[in-house]
Design a protein around this motif. Structure first.
Motif, PDB file in Angstrom:
ATOM      1  N   GLY A 189       0.815  -1.213   0.000  1.00 29.27           N
ATOM      2  CA  GLY A 189       0.000   0.000   0.000  1.00 29.27           C
ATOM      3  C   GLY A 189       0.845   1.258   0.000  1.00 29.27           C
ATOM      4  N   VAL A 190       1.866   1.283   0.847  1.00 34.64           N
ATOM      5  CA  VAL A 190       2.769   2.441   0.911  1.00 34.64           C
ATOM      6  C   VAL A 190       3.498   2.606  -0.425  1.00 34.64           C
ATOM      7  CG1 VAL A 190       4.875   3.325   1.985  1.00 34.64           C
ATOM      8  CG2 VAL A 190       3.052   2.378   3.403  1.00 34.64           C
ATOM      9  N   GLY A 191       3.960   1.504  -1.004  1.00 34.61           N
ATOM     10  CA  GLY A 191       4.652   1.571  -2.288  1.00 34.61           C
ATOM     11  C   GLY A 191       3.752   2.087  -3.395  1.00 34.61           C
ATOM     12  N   PHE A 192       2.504   1.625  -3.413  1.00 32.79           N
ATOM     13  CA  PHE A 192       1.567   2.077  -4.448  1.00 32.79           C
ATOM     14  C   PHE A 192       1.272   3.562  -4.311  1.00 32.79           C
ATOM     15  CE2 PHE A 192      -2.754   2.962  -5.899  1.00 32.79           C
ATOM     16  CZ  PHE A 192      -2.634   2.591  -7.229  1.00 32.79           C
ATOM     17  N   VAL A 193       0.982   4.002  -3.089  1.00 35.94           N
ATOM     18  CA  VAL A 193       0.672   5.420  -2.866  1.00 35.94           C
ATOM     19  C   VAL A 193       1.889   6.285  -3.197  1.00 35.94           C
ATOM     20  CG1 VAL A 193       0.112   7.132  -1.085  1.00 35.94           C
ATOM     21  CG2 VAL A 193      -1.165   4.991  -1.204  1.00 35.94           C
ATOM     22  N   SER A 194       3.078   5.826  -2.824  1.00 31.11           N
ATOM     23  CA  SER A 194       4.298   6.593  -3.116  1.00 31.11           C
ATOM     24  C   SER A 194       4.536   6.700  -4.619  1.00 31.11           C
ATOM     25  CB  SER A 194       5.504   5.935  -2.447  1.00 31.11           C
ATOM     26  OG  SER A 194       5.323   5.891  -1.061  1.00 31.11           O
ATOM     27  N   ALA A 195       4.358   5.584  -5.324  1.00 29.49           N
ATOM     28  CA  ALA A 195       4.549   5.597  -6.774  1.00 29.49           C
ATOM     29  C   ALA A 195       3.525   6.496  -7.461  1.00 29.49           C
ATOM     30  CB  ALA A 195       4.472   4.169  -7.330  1.00 29.49           C
ATOM     31  N   LEU A 196       2.295   6.419  -7.023  1.00 28.50           N
ATOM     32  CA  LEU A 196       1.246   7.252  -7.590  1.00 28.50           C
ATOM     33  C   LEU A 196       1.526   8.740  -7.329  1.00 28.50           C
ATOM     34  CD1 LEU A 196      -1.469   7.384  -9.069  1.00 28.50           C
ATOM     35  CD2 LEU A 196      -2.570   7.216  -6.838  1.00 28.50           C
ATOM     36  N   THR A 197       1.938   9.050  -6.111  1.00 27.36           N
ATOM     37  CA  THR A 197       2.263  10.439  -5.768  1.00 27.36           C
ATOM     38  C   THR A 197       3.418  10.956  -6.620  1.00 27.36           C
ATOM     39  OG1 THR A 197       1.512  10.069  -3.504  1.00 27.36           O
ATOM     40  CG2 THR A 197       2.918  11.986  -3.895  1.00 27.36           C
TER      41      THR A 197
END
Length: 92
Positions: free
Chosen positions: A79-87
């Motif tokens: 989840g953290v990786g996805f949100v970071s990549a999206l940001t």
């Protein structure tokens, strides 16, 4: 650069990346740019190579029992990786 020469250089870079424990992107992207690839193509190709390298390492560590993650931490980190990549993508 000749096709045979670039193949030898790519093999040497792969060997150096494996010995040094690098993903290969730090060395392969400049080579791809040097042989005339567009920066977008070189970046994408380099990222795909790093994806395969890291996936292979993950499978190896899981198979050997060196890595035994808990399912809760895996979901949280994904989840953290996805949100970071999206940001990062939206800010870029």
């Amino acid at each position: 650069m000749l096709a045979g020469t670039s193949t030898c250089v790519a093999a040497l870079i792969g060997l150096m990346a494996g010995i040094l424990g690098l993903g290969g992107g730090e060395l392969m992207a400049p080579l791809l740019l040097a042989i005339g690839m567009l920066p977008q193509v070189a970046t994408s190709t380099s990222a795909l190579m790093v994806l395969f390298t890291s996936s292979s390492d993950l499978a190896h560590y899981l198979d050997q029992g060196t890595l035994s993650p808990e399912s809760g931490s895996v979901v949280w980190l994904l989840g953290v990786g996805f949100v970071s990549a999206l940001t990062g993508r939206l800010l870029a």
